[in-house]
Design an enzyme around this catalytic site. Structure first.
Site, PDB file in Angstrom:
ATOM      1  N   GLY A  39     -33.930 -21.424  -1.601  1.00  0.00           N
ATOM      2  CA  GLY A  39     -35.363 -21.656  -1.880  1.00  0.00           C
ATOM      3  C   GLY A  39     -36.023 -22.687  -0.992  1.00  0.00           C
ATOM      4  O   GLY A  39     -37.248 -22.764  -0.937  1.00  0.00           O
ATOM      5  N   THR A 143     -35.508 -22.951   9.589  1.00  0.00           N
ATOM      6  CA  THR A 143     -34.917 -24.204   9.102  1.00  0.00           C
ATOM      7  C   THR A 143     -35.956 -25.215   8.601  1.00  0.00           C
ATOM      8  O   THR A 143     -35.601 -26.326   8.219  1.00  0.00           O
ATOM      9  CB  THR A 143     -34.040 -24.842  10.206  1.00  0.00           C
ATOM     10  OG1 THR A 143     -34.798 -24.849  11.420  1.00  0.00           O
ATOM     11  CG2 THR A 143     -32.770 -24.059  10.420  1.00  0.00           C
ATOM     12  N   HIS A 444     -68.769 -11.177 -15.807  1.00  0.00           N
ATOM     13  CA  HIS A 444     -69.459 -12.337 -16.398  1.00  0.00           C
ATOM     14  C   HIS A 444     -68.848 -12.642 -17.753  1.00  0.00           C
ATOM     15  O   HIS A 444     -68.627 -11.718 -18.534  1.00  0.00           O
ATOM     16  CB  HIS A 444     -70.938 -12.026 -16.570  1.00  0.00           C
ATOM     17  CG  HIS A 444     -71.667 -13.117 -17.288  1.00  0.00           C
ATOM     18  ND1 HIS A 444     -71.986 -14.320 -16.678  1.00  0.00           N
ATOM     19  CD2 HIS A 444     -72.112 -13.206 -18.579  1.00  0.00           C
ATOM     20  CE1 HIS A 444     -72.614 -15.082 -17.556  1.00  0.00           C
ATOM     21  NE2 HIS A 444     -72.698 -14.432 -18.722  1.00  0.00           N
TER      22      HIS A 444
HETATM   23  C1  LIG Z   1     -44.437 -31.854  -2.046  1.00  0.00           C
HETATM   24  C2  LIG Z   1     -44.775 -30.583  -1.297  1.00  0.00           C
HETATM   25  C3  LIG Z   1     -45.630 -29.672  -1.867  1.00  0.00           C
HETATM   26  C4  LIG Z   1     -45.943 -28.495  -1.204  1.00  0.00           C
HETATM   27  N1  LIG Z   1     -46.789 -27.620  -1.797  1.00  0.00           N
HETATM   28  C5  LIG Z   1     -47.116 -26.472  -1.167  1.00  0.00           C
HETATM   29  C6  LIG Z   1     -47.967 -25.529  -1.780  1.00  0.00           C
HETATM   30  O1  LIG Z   1     -48.429 -25.723  -2.900  1.00  0.00           O
HETATM   31  N2  LIG Z   1     -48.259 -24.385  -1.100  1.00  0.00           N
HETATM   32  C7  LIG Z   1     -47.767 -24.147   0.151  1.00  0.00           C
HETATM   33  O2  LIG Z   1     -48.072 -23.104   0.731  1.00  0.00           O
HETATM   34  N3  LIG Z   1     -46.931 -25.008   0.756  1.00  0.00           N
HETATM   35  C8  LIG Z   1     -46.603 -26.164   0.121  1.00  0.00           C
HETATM   36  N4  LIG Z   1     -45.731 -27.038   0.722  1.00  0.00           N
HETATM   37  C9  LIG Z   1     -45.191 -26.694   2.052  1.00  0.00           C
HETATM   38  C10 LIG Z   1     -44.052 -25.679   1.924  1.00  0.00           C
HETATM   39  O3  LIG Z   1     -43.064 -26.203   1.092  1.00  0.00           O
HETATM   40  C11 LIG Z   1     -43.485 -25.340   3.286  1.00  0.00           C
HETATM   41  O4  LIG Z   1     -44.529 -24.919   4.137  1.00  0.00           O
HETATM   42  C12 LIG Z   1     -42.460 -24.213   3.196  1.00  0.00           C
HETATM   43  O5  LIG Z   1     -41.397 -24.584   2.363  1.00  0.00           O
HETATM   44  C13 LIG Z   1     -41.922 -23.839   4.576  1.00  0.00           C
HETATM   45  O6  LIG Z   1     -40.999 -22.826   4.443  1.00  0.00           O
HETATM   46  P1  LIG Z   1     -39.820 -22.600   5.502  1.00  0.00           P
HETATM   47  O7  LIG Z   1     -39.120 -21.381   5.040  1.00  0.00           O
HETATM   48  O8  LIG Z   1     -40.368 -22.640   6.869  1.00  0.00           O
HETATM   49  O9  LIG Z   1     -38.878 -23.876   5.381  1.00  0.00           O
HETATM   50  P2  LIG Z   1     -38.245 -24.698   4.186  1.00  0.00           P
HETATM   51  O10 LIG Z   1     -38.821 -24.332   2.883  1.00  0.00           O
HETATM   52  O11 LIG Z   1     -38.308 -26.121   4.610  1.00  0.00           O
HETATM   53  O12 LIG Z   1     -36.733 -24.208   4.158  1.00  0.00           O
HETATM   54  C14 LIG Z   1     -35.856 -24.460   5.198  1.00  0.00           C
HETATM   55  C15 LIG Z   1     -34.447 -24.360   4.675  1.00  0.00           C
HETATM   56  O13 LIG Z   1     -33.548 -24.361   5.765  1.00  0.00           O
HETATM   57  C16 LIG Z   1     -32.394 -25.105   5.422  1.00  0.00           C
HETATM   58  N5  LIG Z   1     -31.748 -25.520   6.673  1.00  0.00           N
HETATM   59  C17 LIG Z   1     -32.236 -26.334   7.637  1.00  0.00           C
HETATM   60  N6  LIG Z   1     -31.378 -26.414   8.666  1.00  0.00           N
HETATM   61  C18 LIG Z   1     -30.325 -25.638   8.359  1.00  0.00           C
HETATM   62  C19 LIG Z   1     -29.128 -25.285   9.024  1.00  0.00           C
HETATM   63  N7  LIG Z   1     -28.854 -25.719  10.261  1.00  0.00           N
HETATM   64  N8  LIG Z   1     -28.255 -24.460   8.385  1.00  0.00           N
HETATM   65  C20 LIG Z   1     -28.528 -23.977   7.148  1.00  0.00           C
HETATM   66  N9  LIG Z   1     -29.659 -24.257   6.487  1.00  0.00           N
HETATM   67  C21 LIG Z   1     -30.540 -25.073   7.086  1.00  0.00           C
HETATM   68  C22 LIG Z   1     -32.956 -26.249   4.611  1.00  0.00           C
HETATM   69  O14 LIG Z   1     -31.952 -26.833   3.808  1.00  0.00           O
HETATM   70  C23 LIG Z   1     -34.026 -25.527   3.794  1.00  0.00           C
HETATM   71  O15 LIG Z   1     -33.496 -25.060   2.589  1.00  0.00           O
HETATM   72  C24 LIG Z   1     -45.382 -28.218   0.069  1.00  0.00           C
HETATM   73  C25 LIG Z   1     -44.480 -29.125   0.635  1.00  0.00           C
HETATM   74  C26 LIG Z   1     -44.170 -30.292  -0.040  1.00  0.00           C
HETATM   75  C27 LIG Z   1     -43.200 -31.237   0.586  1.00  0.00           C
END
Ligand SMILES: Cc1cc2nc3c(=O)[nH]c(=O)nc-3n(C[C@H](O)[C@H](O)[C@H](O)COP(=O)(O)OP(=O)(O)OC[C@H]3O[C@@H](n4cnc5c(N)ncnc54)[C@H](O)[C@@H]3O)c2cc1C
Length: 466
Positions: A39, A143, A444
């Site tokens: 997640g 990542t 409405h």
């Molecule tokens: C407090 C907070 C609230 C937020 N609220 C919102 C919101 O309401 N709406 C919204 O759209 N966005 C929100 N965001 C932003 C959103 O969480 C991110 O934009 C989103 O999670 C990005 O998704 P991603 O798949 O790119 O990466 P991530 O969700 O960061 O997932 C990356 C994953 O890769 C894994 N990983 C990294 N390197 C490696 C490796 N070498 N090998 C194996 N695994 C690895 C990590 O452990 C992680 O689980 C929020 C962020 C924060 C911090």
């Protein structure tokens, strides 16, 4: 050695959605996640837990501040059981991440737990409880990102914290000093303000949520100030020092005068940085930009042709739904389809109350690019629905092309605008004019009527209820 059509590194909203779509399209798919739970940031320490705390604290605030207006009396004191609130948040996260486990197994996606690191362009070593290597014809890097800080700040993660710790504090702070008036700082600041903390937000720019339309910044500032949040705009933080349970933050204001703030917690929410740690990008020859992002072309392909990247680790808005769109985009590209993402139509939302939501161009951007535009704005307070619920703050503002009437941007503040913005996205996807929106029936009484009224206002000042 197992061989896959696609390996996805990272299981956030970008990675897990990419994996599902690859599997749906018939590709043998693996997903690699360094943590035991799937997640990513969004489900574990981002979108979901922050919304759980926002919802819980909102209910509390309603009970102590607004129930009375509705003729609801609570005998005795309404109290927060903070421990239980945080436990509920954890259980929401748990249910949501288990849902991803289910989706992986339903789609026959192999899940590997461990840090994924390139050996070369087609082999990934996974270092978990044991070390194993898989072969992948294509890899999608997903990542994500991690909190960034300022060079002079030591994040001790106890009193000087990031959003990750702010989501699981052992107590409600007495005075939370938030560095950064962006989405994350404001959402978490509002949570703790509602629960009784004094909250001071220090922002470097002259307005909060500086990338959104300035009318939204103004309206949200007004609403949050009314709720007791204090703002210190155009302030540059120069030092953060912790002594025991006290944190002192030093800043200079726009007149270059030194100002100090003392709190028991300091939330550093100055943005996030792309995460390529442990990825071994160099072993596969993948180019990383100066800003630390994985460099991609318009097909989200890196300089190594069988490796793609999506989400927070590449350029663009750091949003879960942007990462998801990119996940689907890459999967469909790999399947030989020709998908398309219109980045102008990725909405941005702040889940404070009132909520803030935007899509398309802001008024500042239209001015800067010298596009001739019209504005239609309608206040929420003029809606029957708003008066019925008592949520009268905010507005809907529609910006249209002066000549063609095409909708160029929609900016909202108010109750449930995080959901209302979807109408604007649909309208703009189909290149609707304000006239088109103004001729559609809106039920409405709903908050959505503000969208129709703003469209009427944009087309010849025809709003009906003002
Ligand atoms: C407090 C907070 C609230 C937020 N609220 C919102 C919101 O309401 N709406 C919204 O759209 N966005 C929100 N965001 C932003 C959103 O969480 C991110 O934009 C989103 O999670 C990005 O998704 P991603 O798949 O790119 O990466 P991530 O969700 O960061 O997932 C990356 C994953 O890769 C894994 N990983 C990294 N390197 C490696 C490796 N070498 N090998 C194996 N695994 C690895 C990590 O452990 C992680 O689980 C929020 C962020 C924060 C911090």
């Amino acid at each position: 050695m197992s061989v896959y059509d696609v390996a996805v590194i990272g299981s956030g909203p970008g990675g897990y959605v990419a994996a599902i779509r690859c599997a749906q399209l018939g590709m043998k798919t693996a997903i690699i996640e360094k943590y035991n739970v799937l997640g990513g940031t969004c489900l574990n320490v981002g979108c979901i837990p922050s919304k759980a705390l926002l919802d819980s604290s909102h209910r509390y605030e309603d009970a102590i501040k607004h129930f009375e207006d509705h003729g609801i009396e609570i005998p005795g004191e309404v109290k927060v059981n903070f421990k239980k609130m945080v436990e509920r948040k954890a259980s929401v996260v748990d249910q949501t991440t288990k849902g991803i486990d289910f989706l992986m197994s339903k789609n026959n996606i192999d899940v590997f737990t461990g840090v994924g690191s390139f050996v070369d362009a087609t082999h990934i070593e996974i270092k978990g409880e044991e070390t194993q290597t898989i072969e992948a014809k294509h890899t999608i890097i997903a990542t994500g990102s991690k909190p960034s800080t300022l060079p002079f700040i030591t994040l001790d993660k106890e009193r000087v914290i990031t959003s990750t710790e702010a989501l699981k504090l052992p107590e409600v702070p007495k005075h939370l000093v938030v560095i950064g008036g962006g989405v994350i700082g404001l959402e978490l600041g509002q949570v703790y303000r509602r629960l009784g903390a004094e909250v001071s937000v220090i922002e470097y720019m002259d307005r909060i949520i500086p990338t959104m339309d300035s009318a939204q910044s103004k309206e949200l500032t007004k609403a949050l100030k009314k709720q007791g949040v204090k703002f210190f705009l155009s302030h540059k933080v120069s030092d953060v020092t912790r002594k025991g349970d006290e944190v002192t933050i030093t800043a200079t204001d726009k007149k270059d005068k030194e100002v100090t703030f003392t709190g028991d917690y300091c939330l550093v929410s100055v943005g996030r940085k792309p995460n390529t740690e442990g990825l071994g990008a160099d072993k596969a020859g993948i180019k990383i930009t100066e800003r630390g992002q994985v460099e991609v072309n318009d097909h989200l392909q890196t300089n190594i042709s069988n490796i793609y990247a999506i989400g927070d680790v590449i350029k663009g808005a750091m949003l879960a739904h942007k990462a998801e769109e990119e996940g689907v985009f890459v999967a469909e590209t790999l399947a030989g389809q020709k998908p398309h993402i219109d980045y102008n139509l990725i909405p941005g939302v702040v889940y404070t109350w009132p909520e803030v939501a935007s899509v398309g161009k802001t008024e500042e951007q239209l001015k800067e690019t010298k596009v001739a535009y019209k504005v239609g704005q309608f206040p929420m307070r003029a809606l029957g629905r708003s008066r019925a619920s008592g949520d009268i703050e905010g507005f809907v503002k529609i910006l249209t092309d002066e000549t063609t009437d095409e909708v160029l941007g929609v900016h909202m503040v108010g109750a449930r605008v995080a959901d209302l913005i979807a109408e604007a996205v649909v309208a703009m996807e189909f290149r609707a004019s304000a006239e088109d929106i103004s001729r559609m029936s809106h039920a409405h009484p709903t908050y959505a009527e503000a969208v129709k009224e703003a469209a009427l206002a944009a087309t010849g000042d025809r709003a009906l209820h003002i």
